[in-house]
Design a protein around this motif. Structure first.
Motif, PDB file in Angstrom:
ATOM      1  N   SER A  16       2.913   9.742  20.804  1.00 34.62           N
ATOM      2  CA  SER A  16       2.743  11.119  21.273  1.00 34.62           C
ATOM      3  C   SER A  16       2.107  12.098  20.287  1.00 34.62           C
ATOM      4  O   SER A  16       2.041  13.289  20.580  1.00 34.62           O
ATOM      5  N   LEU A  17       1.612  11.625  19.150  1.00 28.84           N
ATOM      6  CA  LEU A  17       1.049  12.530  18.147  1.00 28.84           C
ATOM      7  C   LEU A  17      -0.172  13.260  18.696  1.00 28.84           C
ATOM      8  O   LEU A  17      -1.022  12.664  19.354  1.00 28.84           O
ATOM      9  N   MET A  18      -0.246  14.555  18.443  1.00 30.03           N
ATOM     10  CA  MET A  18      -1.415  15.330  18.838  1.00 30.03           C
ATOM     11  C   MET A  18      -1.651  16.439  17.836  1.00 30.03           C
ATOM     12  O   MET A  18      -0.731  16.906  17.161  1.00 30.03           O
ATOM     13  N   LEU A  19      -2.886  16.859  17.713  1.00 28.77           N
ATOM     14  CA  LEU A  19      -3.261  17.948  16.822  1.00 28.77           C
ATOM     15  C   LEU A  19      -2.951  19.273  17.506  1.00 28.77           C
ATOM     16  O   LEU A  19      -3.367  19.502  18.640  1.00 28.77           O
ATOM     17  N   CYS A  20      -2.220  20.143  16.817  1.00 24.96           N
ATOM     18  CA  CYS A  20      -1.861  21.450  17.383  1.00 24.96           C
ATOM     19  C   CYS A  20      -2.782  22.563  16.890  1.00 24.96           C
ATOM     20  O   CYS A  20      -2.966  23.557  17.576  1.00 24.96           O
ATOM     21  N   GLY A  21      -3.329  22.445  15.716  1.00 28.37           N
ATOM     22  CA  GLY A  21      -4.209  23.474  15.177  1.00 28.37           C
ATOM     23  C   GLY A  21      -4.103  23.554  13.668  1.00 28.37           C
ATOM     24  O   GLY A  21      -3.334  22.844  13.037  1.00 28.37           O
TER      25      GLY A  21
END
Length: 80
Positions: A66-71
């Protein structure tokens, strides 16, 4: 005569540096673990904080799913 507790000294030496140990809101100790990954021909590392090696492995497994870039971060505030 000075008596030195060698077991205490050994335990002290085997602990991480104080700035790598964190205490959660319930007073439980958390430690910093290193993660390594390959990118663009290089080897890179990041860290995460977990309760144990098993907890760190479970967190890495969750990241795989589930890893994702948030900013981009612009500041960090010490919560203590």
């Amino acid at each position: 005569m000075t008596v030195i507790d060698l077991q205490a000294k050994r335990s002290e030496r085997e602990r991480p540096a104080p700035d790598l140990i964190h205490i959660d809101d319930d007073g439980r100790e958390m430690r910093t673990y290193a993660l390594e990954y390959k990118f663009a021909g290089g080897t890179w590392a990041i860290s995460l904080i977990a309760y144990s090696m098993q907890d760190a492995e479970e967190r890495v497994s969750a990241m795989r799913e589930s890893l994702m870039l948030c900013g981009e971060l612009h500041a960090m505030i010490n919560g203590e």
